[in-house]
Design an enzyme around this catalytic site. Structure first.
Site, PDB file in Angstrom:
ATOM      1  N   GLU A 200      31.540  58.477  12.861  1.00 28.09           N
ATOM      2  CA  GLU A 200      31.773  58.625  14.550  1.00 28.09           C
ATOM      3  C   GLU A 200      32.247  59.920  14.543  1.00 28.09           C
ATOM      4  OE1 GLU A 200      34.403  55.655  17.147  1.00 28.09           O
ATOM      5  OE2 GLU A 200      35.368  56.401  15.506  1.00 28.09           O
TER       6      GLU A 200
ATOM      7  N   GLU B 107      40.665  47.411  12.666  1.00 29.56           N
ATOM      8  CA  GLU B 107      39.454  47.474  12.352  1.00 29.56           C
ATOM      9  C   GLU B 107      38.520  46.020  12.438  1.00 29.56           C
ATOM     10  OE1 GLU B 107      38.354  50.859  12.474  1.00 29.56           O
ATOM     11  OE2 GLU B 107      40.560  51.235  12.210  1.00 29.56           O
TER      12      GLU B 107
END
Length: 864
Positions: free
Chosen positions: A126, A306
């Site tokens: 990312e 997460e």
């Protein structure tokens, strides 16, 4: 060519041209320490006759084959793109390349552990870094199934999005001996940025989550061999299973992937990354020394954050990065909610108010402020938007939205959203449609005011009482600060009435009344207060229900700060201090007033995250917000008080540990430094305080920064701690040596040495800026900073450049005789009007902080 950037318009055009089906990625990780071989087969459909491009960053492209036709890499590959011409309906592209291992925490990061010489790899993709490992259409809306085949040295294992298969034996490409090949099953459809490859001799523990309907999800927790003895796998797995059960019920949606591994990896740039079924965490969440409780709570929130992404981000993914906030704000909100409701940290919203919301308010008052739903024009835009607005303000706004539509309606809408877009992509409008359907509310005005407009408004209590203390007028005024682009917004707020009883150490401030109401427009009367006796303190935004700058009435502020230790609860005390701190930042209140109140609050505060926040703000006062002369006057007394508080703290408590760490950072007198030296050398002790290895580094670095210790003591400690943490902490301590020569050496290493690993860079930057006792040491670097901005930006990856350009600047020189740091930055900005927007944003934020520091110092001088 665009270099390595990608615009939103280009991405939209590409997704209109191609549809990805699958990737077969073959990686050979046995070719040495610098390069690995990557062979990618991509199958996709396209508009017949169309042209587009695929992304790749690689030192060497060996071959490119499109639909059986060989393409010349020298003709079609440049910068980060392979041009694809004359596409057919069904296409197969094969790209064979040599890709590079990274030491920046981007792409495929390679790390060798100094403790035992073992090598570990992990991916971090990312925002745009899967292209550093394989050829890929690098944008979130081109989802596909990924099949990874990975060859490694024989002693390694590999973890990825699919379960780890039994390997087959083969030979290493570099001739070093036996190797193993792991052929993974195809993944569920996913975006490339959440794919993962983690390889090396990782070790760990496995378990399973058994759902209420009998489904079983394999779980794993892994780390390096050298730290496995410290990994509290049982607690991590227990928290994970609690999170699975909580989210599956809350979202009414089963977990979407085949297994769930969590790997704690070295030199990680962020807290964690939500790779589908293969989450990576920074491995300082494995505590080799005693952590403060705030850090353990942060790990719990991160684990749950997460896990929430598996539904909101991985299964359903934003179409483009302008909806990044949907991923991060939602995960931040739900992870805080889960932490408060299913873990021992049931005061998680107090932590959120103290730390996360403080981050949001700071970010939202910079010139770079942006709407929660930000306009993202290209990759550079999104890379600088992992900030307090995207995470904490967005989470605050979502909490307000839950109150606006009702909790049951909110999560019913989430369930519909997840069902409608499973394994696909969605936009904000898709979520709003579902929320409006279940709540019956029109959210268009709410969306415009809260999500599509930047900035914060100010709420202010206005109270008039007669000579008998009876309130005759009461209202809440909403204002738009001069530098805020916000409009007046609707708020749900509470006003708490607190009465003071007792005197001295027996004084108590307890809530005796509470009014909750809707605020909209400029002036909202509060008739419930009229005719009542005025409480000693009226706390506006009690219980922290909304997102706004808060100003208490003058009497409440004065009494609140004067009796801050008398509050019996952390949250109202934190709200009063947060309001005062915002006034300090705005130049409306002298920093010394806040410093005095914060030290008093520390005498009673036991909430670990609140203590951490207060100590951080004390540091900001002593390193910038107080003018240099006032700093010198107040620093000895502040450190004396920290020492007294540490000695008075409960033996072995979290608070004691935090106060000792703070003392080591702020000690200035010989007596204070003697106390720290005694703790480090074992000649003195605090009852219950374990001076473990990490605390030893804190104490030593404080002594080095104060000039008491130097290279001899650093080298001795480094020999004692032959780990990656020890190596990094030694680098930090050397950077903290308070001499012009040491600072110049450190500066040059940071600017010139592009091979410095990312986590070492973070530590060295911290040491360079550790000049609270000697701020003049950084004065020569004001001009040097301006001179190196362009070269740093052009020579480093984005993450490393951002770290450097943020960390190399310090506001500590503000107020020094002859120093004019603001003018230096203003000059660069005026001469670089055409510089990339992301670069200008970094420099402008440094300038904003410099101006704010100057305003705070001016307020102190004027005695406000």
């Amino acid at each position: 060519m665009p270099g390595q950037n990608l615009t939103r318009l280009e991405a939209a055009k590409r997704s209109a041209t191609v549809h990805t089906r699958s990737y077969d990625v073959v990686l050979d990780l046995t070719r040495g320490e610098t390069l690995f071989r990557s062979t990618t087969t991509v199958r996709f459909t396209a508009t017949p006759g169309a042209s587009t491009f695929i992304d790749l960053i690689a030192p060497t492209v060996r071959s490119i084959t499109l639909n059986g036709r060989a393409l010349d890499p020298t003709e079609v590959y440049e910068d980060s793109r392979i041009a694809l011409m004359d596409l057919t309906t069904d296409n197969e592209l094969i790209v064979d390349a040599d890709c590079a291992y990274m030491h920046t925490g981007e792409g495929l990061h390679r790390f060798t552990d100094p403790a035992d010489g073992e090598t570990y790899l992990y991916s971090q993709f990312e925002v745009p870094d899967s292209r550093r490992v394989f050829a890929v259409f690098e944008q979130p809306d081109l989802k596909a199934s990924f099949t990874f085949t990975v060859t490694t040295p024989a002693s390694w294992t590999v973890l990825s999005n699919s379960p780890t298969p039994e390997p087959t034996r083969t030979r290493a490409s570099d001739g070093s001996g036996e190797a193993r090949t792991f052929a993974f099953a195809p993944t569920e459809p996913m975006s490339s940025y959440v794919t993962a490859i983690v390889a090396g001799p990782y070790v760990g523990t496995t378990d399973e989550y058994v759902a209420s309907d009998g489904r079983s999800v394999p779980l794993g927790v892994y780390c390096r061999k050298s730290v496995v003895e410290y990994m509290d796998s049982e607690e991590i797995l227990d928290l994970t299973k609690r999170g699975f059960a909580y989210y599956e019920e809350l979202f009414a949606t089963p977990y979407a992937f085949t297994k769930y591994d969590q790997i704690f990896v070295p030199e990680f740039n962020a807290g964690a990354m939500e790779n589908a079924g293969c989450v990576t965490h920074r491995d300082d969440y494995i505590f080799r020394s005693r952590p403060v409780e705030a850090r353990v709570e942060r790990r719990a929130v991160t684990i749950l954050h997460e896990l929430a992404h598996m539904w909101f981000g991985d299964m359903v993914t934003m179409t483009w990065w302008n909806d990044l906030w949907l991923n991060e704000s939602f995960a931040e909100f739900t992870s805080t909610l889960a932490t408060a409701e299913i873990t021992r940290w049931n005061q998680a919203w107090t932590t959120f108010q103290t730390l996360e919301k403080g981050w949001a308010y700071n970010q939202d008052q910079l010139s770079s402020t942006h709407p929660v739903a930000a306009e993202i024009n290209d990759l550079h835009d999104v890379e600088v938007n992992f900030d307090g607005i995207t995470y904490a303000k967005g989470a605050s706004v979502l909490a307000a939205l839950v109150g606006y539509v009702g909790r049951d309606n909110f999560f019913a809408g989430i369930q519909r959203y997840l069902a409608a877009h499973a394994y696909a992509n969605a936009e904000l409008s898709d979520l709003l449609r579902e929320l409006e359907a279940v709540s019956g509310r029109d959210l268009s005005a709410w969306t415009r005011l809260w999500l599509q407009e930047a900035g914060a408004t100010t709420l202010r209590t206005q109270v008039t009482a007669n000579a008998d203390g009876i309130i005759t007028q009461a209202a809440i005024r909403q204002e738009i600060p001069a530098d805020s682009p916000a409009s007046l917004r609707p708020h749900r707020v509470a006003i708490g009435s607190y009465s003071l009883t007792g005197q001295g150490a027996e004084a108590r401030l307890e809530r005796t009344g509470r009014i909750e109401l809707d605020v909209d427009g400029e002036l909202t009367p509060v008739p419930e207060l009229v005719g009542t006796r005025r409480a000693d303190i009226l706390v506006l935004n009690d219980d922290d229900l909304t997102y706004a700058k808060v100003r208490l009435d003058e009497d409440s502020l004065a009494r609140g700060l004067a009796h801050i230790e008398a509050f019996t609860e952390s949250l109202p005390r934190s709200i009063v201090l947060a309001s005062a701190w915002d006034m300090v930042r705005d130049g409306e209140l002298a920093a010394s007033h806040f410093l005095k109140a914060a030290l008093r609050a520390l005498s009673v505060e036991e909430h670990s995250s609140v203590i951490q926040g207060l100590l951080g703000r004390i540091t900001t006062c002593l390193s910038g917000f107080l003018p240099p002369a006032v700093r010198r006057d107040l620093a000895p007394g502040t450190a004396d008080r920290l020492l007294e508080l540490a000695q008075a703290a409960t033996a072995g408590s979290d608070k004691q540990l935090q106060l000792v760490r703070a003392l080591s950072a702020h000690a200035v007198t010989d007596e204070q430094l003697d106390a720290i030296t005694g703790l480090l050398e074992g000649t003195t002790a605090l009852d219950g305080l374990d001076v473990d290895q990490d605390l030893r580094w804190d104490l030593l670095t404080g002594l080095v920064a104060a000039g008491r210790f130097g290279e001899e003591q650093i080298r001795t400690e480094e020999d004692r701690d032959r780990t990656t943490t020890g190596r990094e902490r030694a680098a930090e301590a050397r950077a903290a040596v308070p001499t012009p020569e040491a600072k110049q050496t450190t500066w040059r290493a940071l600017v010139d040495d592009a091979s410095m690993p990312n986590e070492t860079q973070v530590r060295v930057l911290r040491g360079l800026a550790n000049v609270e006792r000697h701020p003049e040491l950084l004065e020569p670097f004001v001009a040097e900073y301006v001179d190196v901005i362009d070269s740093v930006w052009s020579s480093r990856t984005f993450h490393m450049a951002e770290n450097l350009l943020t960390g190399l600047w310090s506001c500590v020189t503000v107020g020094l005789d002859g120093a004019d740091p603001a003018s230096a930055l203003e000059g660069w900005l005026s001469s670089h009007a055409e510089a990339p927007a992301a670069l200008r944003r970094i420099v402008r934020e440094n300038l904003d902080d410099t101006w704010r520091t100057a305003r705070a110092q001016a307020a102190e001088i004027s005695g406000r």
